[in-house]
Every structure is written in C-alpha cells, then in structure tokens.
Scaffold this motif. Structure first.
Motif, PDB file in Angstrom:
ATOM      1  N   GLU A   1      46.271  61.340  36.673  1.00 56.33           N
ATOM      2  CA  GLU A   1      46.067  60.500  35.492  1.00 56.33           C
ATOM      3  C   GLU A   1      45.048  61.137  34.544  1.00 56.33           C
ATOM      4  O   GLU A   1      45.244  61.152  33.331  1.00 56.33           O
ATOM      5  CB  GLU A   1      45.595  59.108  35.915  1.00 56.33           C
ATOM      6  N   LEU A   2      43.968  61.696  35.108  1.00 60.25           N
ATOM      7  CA  LEU A   2      42.966  62.355  34.275  1.00 60.25           C
ATOM      8  C   LEU A   2      43.570  63.551  33.544  1.00 60.25           C
ATOM      9  O   LEU A   2      43.261  63.794  32.372  1.00 60.25           O
ATOM     10  CB  LEU A   2      41.773  62.797  35.126  1.00 60.25           C
ATOM     11  N   THR A   3      44.427  64.282  34.224  1.00 64.83           N
ATOM     12  CA  THR A   3      45.083  65.426  33.593  1.00 64.83           C
ATOM     13  C   THR A   3      45.986  64.960  32.457  1.00 64.83           C
ATOM     14  O   THR A   3      46.009  65.560  31.378  1.00 64.83           O
ATOM     15  CB  THR A   3      45.905  66.208  34.636  1.00 64.83           C
ATOM     16  N   MET A   4      46.709  63.867  32.715  1.00 60.62           N
ATOM     17  CA  MET A   4      47.615  63.334  31.692  1.00 60.62           C
ATOM     18  C   MET A   4      46.827  62.853  30.461  1.00 60.62           C
ATOM     19  O   MET A   4      47.319  62.934  29.338  1.00 60.62           O
ATOM     20  CB  MET A   4      48.436  62.173  32.253  1.00 60.62           C
ATOM     21  N   LEU A   5      45.623  62.345  30.687  1.00 54.81           N
ATOM     22  CA  LEU A   5      44.799  61.854  29.586  1.00 54.81           C
ATOM     23  C   LEU A   5      44.041  62.979  28.876  1.00 54.81           C
ATOM     24  O   LEU A   5      43.308  62.726  27.932  1.00 54.81           O
ATOM     25  CB  LEU A   5      43.819  60.799  30.093  1.00 54.81           C
ATOM     26  N   GLY A   6      44.200  64.212  29.360  1.00 51.63           N
ATOM     27  CA  GLY A   6      43.619  65.365  28.679  1.00 51.63           C
ATOM     28  C   GLY A   6      42.158  65.627  28.981  1.00 51.63           C
ATOM     29  O   GLY A   6      41.434  66.149  28.128  1.00 51.63           O
ATOM     30  N   LYS A   7      41.709  65.286  30.192  1.00 50.78           N
ATOM     31  CA  LYS A   7      40.316  65.550  30.539  1.00 50.78           C
ATOM     32  C   LYS A   7      40.073  67.060  30.556  1.00 50.78           C
ATOM     33  O   LYS A   7      40.869  67.813  31.123  1.00 50.78           O
ATOM     34  CB  LYS A   7      39.988  64.956  31.908  1.00 50.78           C
ATOM     35  N   PRO A   8      38.981  67.519  29.950  1.00 47.41           N
ATOM     36  CA  PRO A   8      38.697  68.963  29.912  1.00 47.41           C
ATOM     37  C   PRO A   8      38.439  69.539  31.293  1.00 47.41           C
ATOM     38  O   PRO A   8      37.945  68.849  32.184  1.00 47.41           O
ATOM     39  CB  PRO A   8      37.420  69.060  29.069  1.00 47.41           C
ATOM     40  N   LYS A   9      38.788  70.810  31.446  1.00 51.12           N
ATOM     41  CA  LYS A   9      38.533  71.492  32.713  1.00 51.12           C
ATOM     42  C   LYS A   9      37.050  71.812  32.812  1.00 51.12           C
ATOM     43  O   LYS A   9      36.366  72.017  31.815  1.00 51.12           O
ATOM     44  CB  LYS A   9      39.337  72.787  32.790  1.00 51.12           C
ATOM     45  N   ARG A  10      36.572  71.890  34.045  1.00 54.10           N
ATOM     46  CA  ARG A  10      35.163  72.183  34.286  1.00 54.10           C
ATOM     47  C   ARG A  10      34.822  73.594  33.808  1.00 54.10           C
ATOM     48  O   ARG A  10      35.688  74.450  33.732  1.00 54.10           O
ATOM     49  CB  ARG A  10      34.857  72.050  35.776  1.00 54.10           C
ATOM     50  N   PRO A  11      33.541  73.838  33.510  1.00 58.01           N
ATOM     51  CA  PRO A  11      33.158  75.170  33.023  1.00 58.01           C
ATOM     52  C   PRO A  11      33.267  76.219  34.131  1.00 58.01           C
ATOM     53  O   PRO A  11      33.077  75.923  35.302  1.00 58.01           O
ATOM     54  CB  PRO A  11      31.708  74.984  32.588  1.00 58.01           C
ATOM     55  N   ARG A  12      33.560  77.441  33.723  1.00 57.84           N
ATOM     56  CA  ARG A  12      33.686  78.528  34.693  1.00 57.84           C
ATOM     57  C   ARG A  12      32.316  79.165  34.919  1.00 57.84           C
ATOM     58  O   ARG A  12      31.472  79.181  34.032  1.00 57.84           O
ATOM     59  CB  ARG A  12      34.664  79.577  34.184  1.00 57.84           C
ATOM     60  N   SER A  13      32.131  79.703  36.108  1.00 61.13           N
ATOM     61  CA  SER A  13      30.881  80.390  36.425  1.00 61.13           C
ATOM     62  C   SER A  13      30.981  81.842  35.983  1.00 61.13           C
ATOM     63  O   SER A  13      32.071  82.344  35.663  1.00 61.13           O
ATOM     64  CB  SER A  13      30.618  80.327  37.934  1.00 61.13           C
ATOM     65  N   GLY A  14      29.855  82.519  35.992  1.00 63.93           N
ATOM     66  CA  GLY A  14      29.835  83.931  35.638  1.00 63.93           C
ATOM     67  C   GLY A  14      30.696  84.753  36.587  1.00 63.93           C
ATOM     68  O   GLY A  14      31.438  85.648  36.171  1.00 63.93           O
ATOM     69  N   PHE A  15      30.624  84.434  37.870  1.00 64.68           N
ATOM     70  CA  PHE A  15      31.429  85.135  38.876  1.00 64.68           C
ATOM     71  C   PHE A  15      32.912  84.896  38.614  1.00 64.68           C
ATOM     72  O   PHE A  15      33.722  85.815  38.701  1.00 64.68           O
ATOM     73  CB  PHE A  15      31.042  84.668  40.280  1.00 64.68           C
ATOM     74  N   ASN A  16      33.279  83.674  38.281  1.00 69.48           N
ATOM     75  CA  ASN A  16      34.673  83.335  38.020  1.00 69.48           C
ATOM     76  C   ASN A  16      35.206  84.143  36.836  1.00 69.48           C
ATOM     77  O   ASN A  16      36.333  84.652  36.869  1.00 69.48           O
ATOM     78  CB  ASN A  16      34.782  81.836  37.738  1.00 69.48           C
ATOM     79  N   ILE A  17      34.412  84.280  35.788  1.00 69.41           N
ATOM     80  CA  ILE A  17      34.819  85.058  34.615  1.00 69.41           C
ATOM     81  C   ILE A  17      34.968  86.532  34.986  1.00 69.41           C
ATOM     82  O   ILE A  17      35.931  87.197  34.591  1.00 69.41           O
ATOM     83  CB  ILE A  17      33.813  84.868  33.463  1.00 69.41           C
ATOM     84  N   PHE A  18      34.025  87.046  35.793  1.00 69.38           N
ATOM     85  CA  PHE A  18      34.077  88.427  36.271  1.00 69.38           C
ATOM     86  C   PHE A  18      35.367  88.677  37.049  1.00 69.38           C
ATOM     87  O   PHE A  18      36.059  89.682  36.837  1.00 69.38           O
ATOM     88  CB  PHE A  18      32.848  88.712  37.145  1.00 69.38           C
ATOM     89  N   VAL A  19      35.722  87.762  37.932  1.00 62.92           N
ATOM     90  CA  VAL A  19      36.938  87.917  38.746  1.00 62.92           C
ATOM     91  C   VAL A  19      38.174  87.888  37.870  1.00 62.92           C
ATOM     92  O   VAL A  19      39.073  88.717  38.023  1.00 62.92           O
ATOM     93  CB  VAL A  19      37.012  86.828  39.843  1.00 62.92           C
TER      94      VAL A  19
END
Length: 173
Positions: free
Chosen positions: A51-69
């Motif tokens: 339901e939250l996805t359908m309502l357009g809730k923003p995704k959580r912020p990415r970490s520095g490691f996540n961006i690196f990967v």
C-alpha cells in the motif's frame, strides 16, 4: 452437479480437519496457532508495504557503501554476485577516507532528497486523510525536564529494590 460435489467435498474436508485437530496434543495445537498468527502478521506487513508503494512513498536514502557498490558492481571480478559483493566490500574497507568522501557526500545528498520527499509525501497523506501512515518520529521529541528525570531515577531505583526482594524471597524458599 458441481455445486453438490463442492458441498460434499467441503463437508468431508471439515470432518477431516476436525479429526486432525482432535488428535493434536496441546503443545502441537499451540505451535500451529502460533505459526498461523505469524503468517497472518507477515501477510499484513506485506499488504501494508504494498500500500505504501502504491501511495508513492519515497525510497530510503542510500549509504555511501551502497552507492559505491552500484557504481562498481559491473566492473568487479567474480563468478557469482556474492563473490562480487565480497570483493567490493573488501575494496571499500581498503579505501582511504579521502577516497570514500565522494560516496559519503552523495549519500548525504541522498539523505537530503529523502527528507524533502518524505515531507512532501507526508503532507500529501495528511491532505488525503491518511495520518496513520505518517512517521511518529516527525513529531517533536519531548525534552526531559529535571522533574521527569528525577521520577525516572526513582522508578529505576524502586525496580532494583523489587528485583532484590524477589531474589531474596526465592533464595529463602
């Protein structure tokens, strides 16, 4: 014909289920009930997330490691995705703080994006009348006054005293 067959099958199923439940021990019945409760909780959680996805809730912020990967995953060596991740994790750990800085800065920018998007999304949810979806952390936290701190300390002390009395009582028995 099919309706009669369905009714007969349903009746047979009910009888078999009753016989099965009757032969269960109380421990098995409790375990079955607990498993069913967990499945229902999992299903509710899944529906709420959808339901939250359908309502357009923003995704959580990415970490520095996540961006690196995400930037280096395709070029990394390894047969399986797990091997690639392990190699990238080792590479991340070996990076100096100055080499990590661009990724950490991108992560900070992503946090700012997330906060802004969440504010606008929560305002939209209030407008739609869905205050139940708003994070409780957005409310201002109450600061502890000297009086509430004193009450908490006395409650903690009395809790310790009660535990000590219980231990003494058990040791006497």
């Amino acid at each position: 014909v099919y309706e009669e067959s369905r009714k007969a099958d349903w009746q047979r199923y009910k009888e078999q289920l009753a016989a099965y439940k009757a032969q269960l021990t109380p421990v098995q019945a409790a375990a079955l009930k607990e498993e069913k409760r967990k499945q229902l909780a999992k299903r509710r959680l899944f529906r709420a997330k959808r339901e939250l996805t359908m309502l357009g809730k923003p995704k959580r912020p990415r970490s520095g490691f996540n961006i690196f990967v995400s930037e280096n995953f395709q070029e990394s060596e390894g047969i399986s995705p797990m091997a690639k991740l392990k190699q990238l994790f080792d590479a991340w750990r070996k990076l100096s703080s100055s080499q990590k800085q661009p990724y950490l800065q991108l992560a900070e920018d992503d946090k700012v994006r997330y906060v802004n998007e969440m504010k606008s999304w929560e305002a939209k949810m209030v407008e739609l009348g869905r205050e139940d979806l708003i994070r409780s952390r957005t409310r201002m936290p109450r600061t502890k006054t000297a009086e509430t701190a004193k009450k908490a300390a006395t409650a903690k002390a009395s809790s310790r005293e009660n535990k000590a009395k219980l231990k003494l009582k058990k040791s006497e028995e």
